[in-house]
Design an enzyme around this catalytic site. Structure first.
Site, PDB file in Angstrom:
ATOM      1  N   ASN A  83       2.267   6.917   9.883  1.00  0.00           N
ATOM      2  CA  ASN A  83       3.546   7.624   9.862  1.00  0.00           C
ATOM      3  C   ASN A  83       3.986   7.694   8.397  1.00  0.00           C
ATOM      4  O   ASN A  83       4.489   6.715   7.864  1.00  0.00           O
ATOM      5  CB  ASN A  83       4.580   6.864  10.712  1.00  0.00           C
ATOM      6  CG  ASN A  83       5.979   7.418  10.539  1.00  0.00           C
ATOM      7  OD1 ASN A  83       6.153   8.547  10.067  1.00  0.00           O
ATOM      8  ND2 ASN A  83       6.985   6.637  10.902  1.00  0.00           N
ATOM      9  N   LYS A 112       6.354   9.168   7.007  1.00  0.00           N
ATOM     10  CA  LYS A 112       7.800   9.278   6.747  1.00  0.00           C
ATOM     11  C   LYS A 112       8.050  10.427   5.756  1.00  0.00           C
ATOM     12  O   LYS A 112       7.261  11.365   5.711  1.00  0.00           O
ATOM     13  CB  LYS A 112       8.366   7.958   6.226  1.00  0.00           C
ATOM     14  CG  LYS A 112       7.941   6.778   7.102  1.00  0.00           C
ATOM     15  CD  LYS A 112       8.657   5.533   6.769  1.00  0.00           C
ATOM     16  CE  LYS A 112       8.107   4.405   7.592  1.00  0.00           C
ATOM     17  NZ  LYS A 112       9.110   3.585   8.200  1.00  0.00           N
ATOM     18  N   HIS A 161      11.633   7.564  17.009  1.00  0.00           N
ATOM     19  CA  HIS A 161      11.516   6.564  15.945  1.00  0.00           C
ATOM     20  C   HIS A 161      12.895   5.994  15.619  1.00  0.00           C
ATOM     21  O   HIS A 161      13.890   6.725  15.628  1.00  0.00           O
ATOM     22  CB  HIS A 161      10.888   7.210  14.696  1.00  0.00           C
ATOM     23  CG  HIS A 161      10.460   6.198  13.681  1.00  0.00           C
ATOM     24  ND1 HIS A 161      11.364   5.574  12.849  1.00  0.00           N
ATOM     25  CD2 HIS A 161       9.252   5.676  13.396  1.00  0.00           C
ATOM     26  CE1 HIS A 161      10.713   4.718  12.077  1.00  0.00           C
ATOM     27  NE2 HIS A 161       9.424   4.757  12.392  1.00  0.00           N
ATOM     28  N   GLU A 165      14.265   5.265  12.929  1.00  0.00           N
ATOM     29  CA  GLU A 165      14.962   5.929  11.816  1.00  0.00           C
ATOM     30  C   GLU A 165      15.652   7.213  12.288  1.00  0.00           C
ATOM     31  O   GLU A 165      16.656   7.625  11.725  1.00  0.00           O
ATOM     32  CB  GLU A 165      13.970   6.205  10.671  1.00  0.00           C
ATOM     33  CG  GLU A 165      13.641   4.916   9.918  1.00  0.00           C
ATOM     34  CD  GLU A 165      12.299   4.912   9.191  1.00  0.00           C
ATOM     35  OE1 GLU A 165      11.655   5.976   9.079  1.00  0.00           O
ATOM     36  OE2 GLU A 165      11.886   3.824   8.748  1.00  0.00           O
ATOM     37  N   GLU A 190       8.109  -0.743  18.557  1.00  0.00           N
ATOM     38  CA  GLU A 190       8.499  -0.938  17.156  1.00  0.00           C
ATOM     39  C   GLU A 190       9.851  -1.636  17.112  1.00  0.00           C
ATOM     40  O   GLU A 190      10.903  -0.968  17.173  1.00  0.00           O
ATOM     41  CB  GLU A 190       8.617   0.415  16.444  1.00  0.00           C
ATOM     42  CG  GLU A 190       7.305   1.117  16.229  1.00  0.00           C
ATOM     43  CD  GLU A 190       7.296   1.910  14.917  1.00  0.00           C
ATOM     44  OE1 GLU A 190       6.332   1.764  14.168  1.00  0.00           O
ATOM     45  OE2 GLU A 190       8.252   2.643  14.643  1.00  0.00           O
ATOM     46  N   GLY A 225       9.937  -1.459   8.269  1.00  0.00           N
ATOM     47  CA  GLY A 225      10.332  -1.391   6.861  1.00  0.00           C
ATOM     48  C   GLY A 225      10.880  -2.685   6.288  1.00  0.00           C
ATOM     49  O   GLY A 225      11.502  -2.695   5.237  1.00  0.00           O
ATOM     50  N   SER A 281       5.932  -2.974   9.864  1.00  0.00           N
ATOM     51  CA  SER A 281       5.396  -3.781   8.763  1.00  0.00           C
ATOM     52  C   SER A 281       3.941  -4.210   8.944  1.00  0.00           C
ATOM     53  O   SER A 281       3.564  -5.310   8.544  1.00  0.00           O
ATOM     54  CB  SER A 281       6.297  -4.997   8.521  1.00  0.00           C
ATOM     55  OG  SER A 281       7.589  -4.576   8.139  1.00  0.00           O
TER      56      SER A 281
HETATM   57  P1  PGA Z   1       6.474   0.293   8.332  1.00  0.00           P
HETATM   58  O1  PGA Z   1       6.991   1.479   9.262  1.00  0.00           O
HETATM   59  O2  PGA Z   1       5.030   0.069   8.653  1.00  0.00           O
HETATM   60  O3  PGA Z   1       6.688   0.777   6.955  1.00  0.00           O
HETATM   61  O4  PGA Z   1       7.311  -0.921   8.658  1.00  0.00           O
HETATM   62  C1  PGA Z   1       6.564   1.610  10.582  1.00  0.00           C
HETATM   63  C2  PGA Z   1       6.992   2.922  11.150  1.00  0.00           C
HETATM   64  O5  PGA Z   1       7.889   3.564  10.592  1.00  0.00           O
HETATM   65  O6  PGA Z   1       6.477   3.382  12.159  1.00  0.00           O
END
Ligand code: PGA
Length: 249
Positions: A11, A13, A101, A103, A170, A176, A210
């Site tokens: 992903n 982002k 997600h 976010e 998640e 993050g 992460s």
């Molecule tokens: P990250 O993000 O691996 O940077 O923690 C995971 C995600 O956004 O799916």
């Protein structure tokens, strides 16, 4: 080495431009080269919508799939400034789309909106990577299971084709943050999610939050996990490839 199908989903982002094709290309080459070594894995890169078409055209002997990171809930064209829907993503060559997600939930996606997005994505023949996860407050209040159950129940229509959905657990506090769940805890949660989805075959459930090449070994001991949703570490071909290598070590 396991023979079960494992997903490695990147992903990106809000990252990437035309030059970043370099990363996609390296991952594609690696995936092709290791097809006979890691027999049953599937690599999917969910990149910004602006790049899907270009990357698809540039990829030679494609061994990976491309996906998008979100879509609008409206199934057809409409007056939604700045938005892109599932039909448009499909037309650009996306095969997958991440929906729900954390976010995007933080920016206002409710279970009700997510339900419409999933419906539209499936109608437009996209595979859905549906994210669910508890917040830190819910975790501390012992509400992880009820939160997950509610998200599943309220975001999926009764008649939805569950075979088109890959679930991604998640935890919001792990995305993050460089924090990850304890192995035993994660094992239980993945089992719980699988039990709560009524499908003849067990649904696919990924872990995300992460993930990196160092913590990968602790996850690979949990055979119920069907793969990983990898954020920041997927923005580097080396880090992403190291995750795959370490998984099968
Ligand atoms: P990250 O993000 O691996 O940077 O923690 C995971 C995600 O956004 O799916």
């Amino acid at each position: 080495m396991t023979n079960k199908l494992k997903y490695f989903v990147g992903n990106w982002k809000m990252f990437g431009d035309l030059k970043s094709f370099n990363i996609v290309n390296k991952i594609n080459k690696f995936s092709k080269k290791t097809k006979n070594v890691y027999k049953n894995n599937k690599v999917i890169l969910c990149v910004p919508s602006t790049l899907i078409y270009f990357y698809n055209k540039k990829l030679v002997s494609k061994s990976i799939s491309l996906g998008a990171q979100n879509c609008h809930y409206n199934d057809d064209y409409g007056s939604f400034t700045g938005s892109v829907n599932a039909k448009m993503l499909k037309n650009m060559g996306a095969e997958y789309v991440i929906i729900g997600h954390s976010e995007n939930r933080m920016e206002g996606d409710t279970n009700e909106i997510i339900k419409k997005k999933i419906k539209s994505a499936i109608k437009r023949k996209l595979n859905v990577i549906f994210c669910i996860g508890e917040t830190l407050k819910e975790k501390k209040g012992g509400k992880t299971f009820s939160s997950l159950k509610r998200q599943i129940k309220n975001s999926l229509e009764k008649k939805i084709n569950l075979k088109k959905i890959i679930f991604a657990y998640e935890p919001v506090w792990a995305v993050g943050s460089d924090k990850t769940p304890k192995t035993e805890e994660l094992r239980k949660i993945i089992k719980f999610i699988k039990k709560n989805i009524k499908l003849k075959k067990l649904p696919k459930v990924l872990y995300g939050g992460s993930v990196n090449s160092k913590n990968m070994r602790s996850f690979s001991s949990i055979s119920d996990i069907d793969g990983f949703l990898i954020g920041r570490a997927s923005q580097s071909s080396k880090k992403f490839i190291d995750i795959i290598k370490n998984y099968y070590k």
